[in-house]
Design an enzyme around this catalytic site. Structure first.
Site, PDB file in Angstrom:
ATOM      1  N   LYS A 194      -4.528  24.926  13.374  1.00  0.00           N
ATOM      2  CA  LYS A 194      -3.309  24.119  13.379  1.00  0.00           C
ATOM      3  C   LYS A 194      -2.834  23.872  11.949  1.00  0.00           C
ATOM      4  O   LYS A 194      -1.637  23.938  11.652  1.00  0.00           O
ATOM      5  CB  LYS A 194      -3.551  22.784  14.106  1.00  0.00           C
ATOM      6  CG  LYS A 194      -3.772  22.953  15.608  1.00  0.00           C
ATOM      7  CD  LYS A 194      -4.208  21.659  16.298  1.00  0.00           C
ATOM      8  CE  LYS A 194      -4.517  21.927  17.770  1.00  0.00           C
ATOM      9  NZ  LYS A 194      -4.943  20.732  18.515  1.00  0.00           N
ATOM     10  N   GLN A 232      -7.494  15.130  17.136  1.00  0.00           N
ATOM     11  CA  GLN A 232      -8.103  16.189  17.943  1.00  0.00           C
ATOM     12  C   GLN A 232      -9.084  15.591  18.948  1.00  0.00           C
ATOM     13  O   GLN A 232      -9.907  14.745  18.611  1.00  0.00           O
ATOM     14  CB  GLN A 232      -8.814  17.195  17.019  1.00  0.00           C
ATOM     15  CG  GLN A 232      -9.374  18.421  17.720  1.00  0.00           C
ATOM     16  CD  GLN A 232      -8.293  19.331  18.304  1.00  0.00           C
ATOM     17  OE1 GLN A 232      -7.149  19.332  17.849  1.00  0.00           O
ATOM     18  NE2 GLN A 232      -8.644  20.098  19.317  1.00  0.00           N
ATOM     19  N   ASP A 289       1.622  15.431  19.811  1.00  0.00           N
ATOM     20  CA  ASP A 289       0.833  15.955  20.931  1.00  0.00           C
ATOM     21  C   ASP A 289       1.423  15.517  22.273  1.00  0.00           C
ATOM     22  O   ASP A 289       1.016  16.011  23.321  1.00  0.00           O
ATOM     23  CB  ASP A 289      -0.582  15.367  20.838  1.00  0.00           C
ATOM     24  CG  ASP A 289      -1.653  16.418  20.693  1.00  0.00           C
ATOM     25  OD1 ASP A 289      -1.343  17.611  20.824  1.00  0.00           O
ATOM     26  OD2 ASP A 289      -2.808  16.026  20.450  1.00  0.00           O
TER      27      ASP A 289
HETATM   28  N1  GUN Z   1      -8.260  19.344  22.398  1.00  0.00           N
HETATM   29  C1  GUN Z   1      -8.007  20.381  23.210  1.00  0.00           C
HETATM   30  N2  GUN Z   1      -6.679  20.543  23.360  1.00  0.00           N
HETATM   31  C2  GUN Z   1      -6.086  19.575  22.638  1.00  0.00           C
HETATM   32  C3  GUN Z   1      -4.723  19.226  22.396  1.00  0.00           C
HETATM   33  O1  GUN Z   1      -3.765  19.844  22.897  1.00  0.00           O
HETATM   34  N3  GUN Z   1      -4.531  18.174  21.590  1.00  0.00           N
HETATM   35  C4  GUN Z   1      -5.547  17.482  21.036  1.00  0.00           C
HETATM   36  N4  GUN Z   1      -5.257  16.448  20.249  1.00  0.00           N
HETATM   37  N5  GUN Z   1      -6.807  17.770  21.232  1.00  0.00           N
HETATM   38  C5  GUN Z   1      -7.072  18.819  22.032  1.00  0.00           C
END
Ligand code: GUN
Length: 305
Positions: A49, A93, A116
């Site tokens: 990311k 995350q 998100d």
């Molecule tokens: N862990 C797995 N997928 C995601 C996501 O889309 N966002 C976040 N913050 N954590 C994740």
């Protein structure tokens, strides 16, 4: 043999759109990513990311906190990020270590910076058909279908899984009144009766229940589109590494029956990342009162002309 729903190529196209629009801005959007602990998958995802956001011109920074971090320490850092005008997007995350309640963390994020789309305010807005910042994986699934010419409107989508990150928001998004949605949606889950029979009714089947290779060839309506959201590392003694990646779909069998199938890796995953970047740009534009149109709408619509 099912046609591939290729996420890599589409993600590259959307990244180019994003980079172009960010290049026209004198100031650049800022993204702050939090990772707590050293979960190996999270280390890889957060690195991806960060790298992808830097590539399109987003100022991104990763805050790595120790496994023992307390909930109140993380909440303090989120409050600081909410108040910091140089931060346009905040992502924490998941999963978080057991001592931290993810609901408390999601509630603490400023909905205007919630790239998100996981805060109660943004999930509520989506459910009220007033989407603001929408979760990234659902946006990616909708783009993947539309851009490959899979008709969505009026068709029956079965979503396997009801998580707050994927299954539930995706089911709502696909049911919205919009040319790229307008679907009839069934949400199925571990307590659903006759799961394989339900799946055979699906024109579009989205597997997002987090079980390696659970969806079998005899669950699939011939010619239907199958989107595999899962990603798992499983043992494979035939590989030099001893393991390989797979999804929630038994791809080898399903690809003989389905009309379309998204690969793992290279299907939904790259789009999830690119939608995070699109949400960061949107949050930045809205916060600064700049003309803001969700680039995901362009991205979804472009293939439909
Ligand atoms: N862990 C797995 N997928 C995601 C996501 O889309 N966002 C976040 N913050 N954590 C994740």
């Amino acid at each position: 043999m099912a046609k591939p729903l290729d996420g890599k190529q589409l993600a590259a196209e959307i990244r180019a759109l994003l980079a172009e629009r960010i290049a026209t801005r004198a100031e650049k959007p800022g993204l702050r990513l939090f990772r707590v602990g050293e979960d190996p998958a999270s280390v890889v995802y957060v690195r991806n990311k960060e790298k992808s956001s830097l590539e399109v011109g987003i100022r991104s920074e990763v805050v790595v906190l120790p496994e023992q971090t307390t909930e109140s320490d993380l909440l303090t850092r989120i409050a600081e990020s909410n108040a910091d005008p140089s931060v346009d997007g905040i992502l924490v995350q998941l999963p978080l270590p057991g001592q931290i309640r993810s609901e408390a963390v999601m509630e603490a994020i400023d909905p205007g910076k919630d790239v998100d789309g996981l805060t109660p305010a943004n999930q509520g807005a989506l459910t009220l058909a007033r989407p603001n910042l929408v979760p990234c994986t659902p946006l990616g699934v909708v783009a993947l279908l539309n851009r490959n010419g899979v008709e969505v409107a009026g068709r029956h989508v079965v979503v396997l899984g009801r998580s707050s990150i994927v299954g539930r928001p995706l089911s709502v998004l696909l049911s919205l009144k919009a040319p790229w949605a307008d679907a009839t949606v069934t949400v199925a889950h571990s307590r659903s009766r006759n799961l394989d029979g339900l799946c055979r009714e699906a024109d579009i089947l989205v597997a997002a229940m987090g079980q390696p290779m659970a969806v079998k060839a005899n669950w699939i309506k011939p010619g239907s589109a199958v989107v595999d959201v899962g990603i798992h590392r499983i043992d494979d003694p035939s590989r030099p590494s001893g393991s390989r990646l797979c999804g929630d779909v038994d791809a080898a069998g399903v690809s003989d029956v389905a009309g379309w199938l998204s690969p793992v890796p290279g299907g939904v995953g790259p789009l999830t990342v690119v939608m995070l970047l699109a949400n960061t740009l949107l949050a930045f534009e809205r916060r600064r009162g700049l003309p803001a149109r969700p680039i995901w709408e362009d991205a979804i619509a472009a293939g439909r002309a």
